[in-house]
Design a protein around this motif. Structure first.
Motif, PDB file in Angstrom:
ATOM      1  N   VAL A 121      56.935  -8.451  11.885  1.00 57.08           N
ATOM      2  CA  VAL A 121      56.268  -7.971  13.094  1.00 57.08           C
ATOM      3  C   VAL A 121      57.273  -7.912  14.235  1.00 57.08           C
ATOM      4  O   VAL A 121      57.902  -8.922  14.573  1.00 57.08           O
ATOM      5  CB  VAL A 121      55.093  -8.883  13.499  1.00 57.08           C
ATOM      6  CG1 VAL A 121      54.347  -8.284  14.686  1.00 57.08           C
ATOM      7  CG2 VAL A 121      54.152  -9.120  12.328  1.00 57.08           C
ATOM      8  N   SER A 122      57.428  -6.735  14.810  1.00 58.32           N
ATOM      9  CA  SER A 122      58.294  -6.559  15.973  1.00 58.32           C
ATOM     10  C   SER A 122      57.497  -5.878  17.082  1.00 58.32           C
ATOM     11  O   SER A 122      56.805  -4.882  16.834  1.00 58.32           O
ATOM     12  CB  SER A 122      59.506  -5.701  15.610  1.00 58.32           C
ATOM     13  OG  SER A 122      60.345  -5.496  16.753  1.00 58.32           O
ATOM     14  N   LEU A 142      50.306   0.983  17.348  1.00 60.11           N
ATOM     15  CA  LEU A 142      50.615   0.164  16.186  1.00 60.11           C
ATOM     16  C   LEU A 142      51.126   1.051  15.066  1.00 60.11           C
ATOM     17  O   LEU A 142      50.438   1.989  14.650  1.00 60.11           O
ATOM     18  CB  LEU A 142      49.377  -0.595  15.715  1.00 60.11           C
ATOM     19  CG  LEU A 142      49.529  -1.385  14.398  1.00 60.11           C
ATOM     20  CD1 LEU A 142      50.519  -2.530  14.567  1.00 60.11           C
ATOM     21  CD2 LEU A 142      48.176  -1.898  13.912  1.00 60.11           C
ATOM     22  N   VAL A 143      52.328   0.745  14.586  1.00 64.02           N
ATOM     23  CA  VAL A 143      52.888   1.432  13.422  1.00 64.02           C
ATOM     24  C   VAL A 143      52.936   0.429  12.280  1.00 64.02           C
ATOM     25  O   VAL A 143      53.852  -0.385  12.187  1.00 64.02           O
ATOM     26  CB  VAL A 143      54.296   1.996  13.714  1.00 64.02           C
ATOM     27  CG1 VAL A 143      54.911   2.568  12.444  1.00 64.02           C
ATOM     28  CG2 VAL A 143      54.223   3.062  14.802  1.00 64.02           C
ATOM     29  N   ASP A 144      51.900   0.453  11.459  1.00 62.65           N
ATOM     30  CA  ASP A 144      51.847  -0.374  10.248  1.00 62.65           C
ATOM     31  C   ASP A 144      52.468   0.481   9.148  1.00 62.65           C
ATOM     32  O   ASP A 144      51.782   1.151   8.389  1.00 62.65           O
ATOM     33  CB  ASP A 144      50.400  -0.737   9.931  1.00 62.65           C
ATOM     34  CG  ASP A 144      50.280  -1.729   8.794  1.00 62.65           C
ATOM     35  OD1 ASP A 144      51.319  -2.244   8.346  1.00 62.65           O
ATOM     36  OD2 ASP A 144      49.151  -1.964   8.329  1.00 62.65           O
ATOM     37  N   ARG A 185      53.344  -0.675  24.930  1.00 61.90           N
ATOM     38  CA  ARG A 185      54.016  -1.395  23.846  1.00 61.90           C
ATOM     39  C   ARG A 185      53.916  -0.639  22.525  1.00 61.90           C
ATOM     40  O   ARG A 185      52.948   0.085  22.274  1.00 61.90           O
ATOM     41  CB  ARG A 185      53.407  -2.802  23.700  1.00 61.90           C
ATOM     42  CG  ARG A 185      53.824  -3.737  24.826  1.00 61.90           C
ATOM     43  CD  ARG A 185      53.053  -5.036  24.788  1.00 61.90           C
ATOM     44  NE  ARG A 185      51.649  -4.831  25.130  1.00 61.90           N
ATOM     45  CZ  ARG A 185      50.630  -5.187  24.375  1.00 61.90           C
ATOM     46  NH1 ARG A 185      50.855  -5.773  23.204  1.00 61.90           N
ATOM     47  NH2 ARG A 185      49.404  -4.975  24.757  1.00 61.90           N
ATOM     48  N   LEU A 186      54.925  -0.864  21.708  1.00 64.65           N
ATOM     49  CA  LEU A 186      54.981  -0.318  20.356  1.00 64.65           C
ATOM     50  C   LEU A 186      55.129  -1.487  19.392  1.00 64.65           C
ATOM     51  O   LEU A 186      56.111  -2.234  19.461  1.00 64.65           O
ATOM     52  CB  LEU A 186      56.160   0.645  20.218  1.00 64.65           C
ATOM     53  CG  LEU A 186      56.474   1.201  18.818  1.00 64.65           C
ATOM     54  CD1 LEU A 186      55.297   2.009  18.277  1.00 64.65           C
ATOM     55  CD2 LEU A 186      57.724   2.066  18.869  1.00 64.65           C
ATOM     56  N   ALA A 187      54.139  -1.674  18.511  1.00 61.70           N
ATOM     57  CA  ALA A 187      54.186  -2.753  17.520  1.00 61.70           C
ATOM     58  C   ALA A 187      54.576  -2.152  16.181  1.00 61.70           C
ATOM     59  O   ALA A 187      53.908  -1.236  15.686  1.00 61.70           O
ATOM     60  CB  ALA A 187      52.835  -3.453  17.423  1.00 61.70           C
ATOM     61  N   TYR A 188      55.663  -2.669  15.598  1.00 63.74           N
ATOM     62  CA  TYR A 188      56.144  -2.195  14.304  1.00 63.74           C
ATOM     63  C   TYR A 188      55.912  -3.287  13.273  1.00 63.74           C
ATOM     64  O   TYR A 188      56.373  -4.424  13.427  1.00 63.74           O
ATOM     65  CB  TYR A 188      57.628  -1.848  14.387  1.00 63.74           C
ATOM     66  CG  TYR A 188      58.243  -1.426  13.067  1.00 63.74           C
ATOM     67  CD1 TYR A 188      57.838  -0.258  12.436  1.00 63.74           C
ATOM     68  CD2 TYR A 188      59.225  -2.211  12.462  1.00 63.74           C
ATOM     69  CE1 TYR A 188      58.395   0.130  11.230  1.00 63.74           C
ATOM     70  CE2 TYR A 188      59.794  -1.824  11.249  1.00 63.74           C
ATOM     71  CZ  TYR A 188      59.372  -0.652  10.636  1.00 63.74           C
ATOM     72  OH  TYR A 188      59.920  -0.277   9.437  1.00 63.74           O
ATOM     73  N   VAL A 189      55.168  -2.941  12.211  1.00 64.73           N
ATOM     74  CA  VAL A 189      54.764  -3.922  11.198  1.00 64.73           C
ATOM     75  C   VAL A 189      55.071  -3.370   9.813  1.00 64.73           C
ATOM     76  O   VAL A 189      54.802  -2.190   9.531  1.00 64.73           O
ATOM     77  CB  VAL A 189      53.256  -4.229  11.296  1.00 64.73           C
ATOM     78  CG1 VAL A 189      52.828  -5.205  10.210  1.00 64.73           C
ATOM     79  CG2 VAL A 189      52.908  -4.776  12.678  1.00 64.73           C
ATOM     80  N   THR A 190      55.624  -4.207   8.943  1.00 69.11           N
ATOM     81  CA  THR A 190      55.743  -3.860   7.529  1.00 69.11           C
ATOM     82  C   THR A 190      55.292  -5.050   6.691  1.00 69.11           C
ATOM     83  O   THR A 190      55.282  -6.187   7.170  1.00 69.11           O
ATOM     84  CB  THR A 190      57.199  -3.518   7.108  1.00 69.11           C
ATOM     85  OG1 THR A 190      57.965  -4.728   7.013  1.00 69.11           O
ATOM     86  CG2 THR A 190      57.858  -2.556   8.091  1.00 69.11           C
ATOM     87  N   ASP A 205      46.267   3.345  16.387  1.00 65.24           N
ATOM     88  CA  ASP A 205      46.729   2.835  15.090  1.00 65.24           C
ATOM     89  C   ASP A 205      47.210   4.061  14.319  1.00 65.24           C
ATOM     90  O   ASP A 205      46.421   4.814  13.761  1.00 65.24           O
ATOM     91  CB  ASP A 205      45.582   2.137  14.360  1.00 65.24           C
ATOM     92  CG  ASP A 205      46.036   1.452  13.072  1.00 65.24           C
ATOM     93  OD1 ASP A 205      47.195   1.663  12.680  1.00 65.24           O
ATOM     94  OD2 ASP A 205      45.228   0.724  12.463  1.00 65.24           O
ATOM     95  N   LEU A 206      48.527   4.255  14.299  1.00 64.06           N
ATOM     96  CA  LEU A 206      49.098   5.512  13.824  1.00 64.06           C
ATOM     97  C   LEU A 206      49.155   5.611  12.305  1.00 64.06           C
ATOM     98  O   LEU A 206      49.242   6.715  11.769  1.00 64.06           O
ATOM     99  CB  LEU A 206      50.507   5.681  14.411  1.00 64.06           C
ATOM    100  CG  LEU A 206      51.150   7.049  14.286  1.00 64.06           C
ATOM    101  CD1 LEU A 206      50.287   8.143  14.916  1.00 64.06           C
ATOM    102  CD2 LEU A 206      52.535   7.049  14.933  1.00 64.06           C
ATOM    103  N   CYS A 207      49.126   4.494  11.602  1.00 65.40           N
ATOM    104  CA  CYS A 207      49.141   4.483  10.130  1.00 65.40           C
ATOM    105  C   CYS A 207      47.960   3.651   9.660  1.00 65.40           C
ATOM    106  O   CYS A 207      48.124   2.616   9.014  1.00 65.40           O
ATOM    107  CB  CYS A 207      50.460   3.915   9.605  1.00 65.40           C
ATOM    108  SG  CYS A 207      51.940   4.733  10.239  1.00 65.40           S
TER     109      CYS A 207
END
Length: 441
Positions: free
Chosen positions: A434-435, A314-316, A363-368, A240-242
């Motif tokens: 969510v991507s 995970l990049v939140d 996998r790379l999950a991009y969330v905003t 969890d990078l952020c």
């Protein structure tokens, strides 16, 4: 304090907010310190009224013949009582009787405008209660429905809880909180939703044994969905990078059944600070917190050993927070175009930094928590151009991690090739994008 005195206090607080452009929470805290006589009920009622005024700032000003940036605090509160609280002219006049601590009586023009209270001819940004400069970006996403989407963002947010399955199931949590009458979530199998009181006041959840013992966490259902769609593998390696305060970190740990290894990192120690106590309370034994050391380009790389090892990153991402306006209504009026530009740049840098940790096939999950294409669809498209070794997991495939609810969620949300967009109007959640992307094996 009488209701009329609370209204006068709200006018005072709004005046400070408009003049100083400070966060509402800070101004309300200062007011409380300088008005020690006000009890907790008074402070809660004042806070609710101030936040309602900020939620309906554009439309409240409009019906009073004023516009955002030029409106008076009095006009804003009168319009709020009419639109957000549903009071008629006589009820508002009863509060504004000019008595001690009460606002001055209504004049003829105010009475006429409150009686009409029409938004029929108002532009979209007024009906949607958002800054005028954001009309074009929101139109690019929602088209003619942008005013309705904005209006949904101007409503109060519910109190959503996530059940921590490391400590027990949903039924157990519901029994322990039965006196708060929780209902099931619409999409997340981990969610419980508690209705707010009529004035928007939430129950003191953090004093509940179920919270203190880690059985439940306060987390919007949209945020819960984002972590579920990321689908952390049980027994896998996850970063969890952020991580911030650890909301999604704790959910990822539970989704992994406490197995494997979950690394939580944030480049801001202040944001990361709450995570240690929360991890302990949740019983998330598979979480390893990595704190940044040093400053600037020469800072020690505490993540170097994770390079090429992660099944999921995970990049939140830090964002404008347009999807959270129900909870932070003052933020939308303090937001400026420059902030959007800065966030887009920051997001791209974080995504590029995340690439090295994703192993082949990972996998790379991009969330905003944003609704804007610049931060969502556009960001993913730009990333794929820079990193052609990644591909997007189609939303129709990503929602399968939600089981039967997944397809219904996809129908309700805004389905884009690059990812899924949730919003209060569509999914009754905060706004989340969510991507999910996969690296070529």
């Amino acid at each position: 304090m009488t209701p009329a005195a609370r209204l006068s206090a709200a006018i005072e607080v709004i005046g400070t907010l408009l003049a100083e452009r400070r966060p509402a929470a800070d101004v309300l805290k200062d007011w409380g310190r300088s008005h020690r006589f006000a009890g907790s009920g008074d402070r809660a009622a004042l806070s609710s009224l101030v936040y309602d005024a900020l939620r309906r700032r554009a439309s409240a000003a409009w019906i009073m013949g004023e516009r955002v940036g030029e409106e008076s605090p009095r006009a804003l509160l009168l319009g709020t009582l009419r639109l957000a609280r549903g009071l008629d002219v006589e009820a508002i006049a009863a509060l504004c009787d000019g008595a001690r601590f009460a606002p001055e009586p209504l004049n003829a023009d105010e009475r006429a405008r409150l009686a009409a209270a029409s938004l029929d001819d108002a532009p979209a940004h007024v009906r949607g209660d958002y800054p005028e400069w954001l009309d074009a970006p929101l139109a690019a996403v929602f088209g003619e429905a942008r005013a309705e989407e904005g209006a949904a963002l101007a409503e109060r947010a519910p109190l959503d809880l996530r059940v921590n399955t490391l400590k027990g199931g949903v039924d157990k949590a519901a029994r322990q909180l039965a006196h708060l009458h929780p209902g099931a979530g619409n999409w997340s199998p981990l969610a419980l939703r508690i209705a707010l009181e009529a004035d928007g006041k939430a129950p003191p959840l953090t004093a509940e044994p179920a919270y203190l013992k880690g059985l439940v966490e306060i987390q919007d259902e949209g945020s819960q969905i984002a972590a579920i769609l990321a689908a952390p593998p049980r027994g896998g390696q996850v970063l969890d990078l952020c991580a911030g305060g650890g909301g999604k970190t704790l959910e990822l740990a539970a989704l992994m059944d406490g197995a494997g290894q979950l690394y939580a990192y944030d480049d801001d120690l202040r944001r990361l600070a709450p995570i240690h106590e929360r991890v302990q309370r949740a019983g998330a034994h598979n979480v390893q917190v990595r704190s940044p050391r040093g400053r600037g380009p020469g800072r020690e790389d505490v993540l170097e050993d994770l390079t090429g090892r992660m099944d999921l990153v995970l990049v939140d991402a830090p964002c404008t927070g347009t999807g959270t306006w129900r909870r932070n209504p003052d933020a939308k009026w303090r937001m400026r175009p420059g902030a959007l530009v800065e966030r887009v740049k920051e997001q791209a840098e974080i995504l590029d930094a995340a690439v090295c940790f994703v192993k082949p096939g990972g996998r790379l999950a991009y969330v905003t928590c944003s609704l804007l294409d610049e931060e969502n669809v556009g960001q993913v498209r730009a990333f794929l151009e820079r990193h052609p070794g990644f591909r997007v997991v189609p939303p129709a495939e990503a929602v399968l991690s939600l089981g039967e609810r997944g397809m219904a969620l996809r129908e309700a949300a805004l389905d884009r090739p690059e990812g899924l967009l949730l919003s209060p109007r569509r999914t009754s959640t905060d706004g989340f994008f969510v991507s999910l992307m996969v690296r070529d094996a």
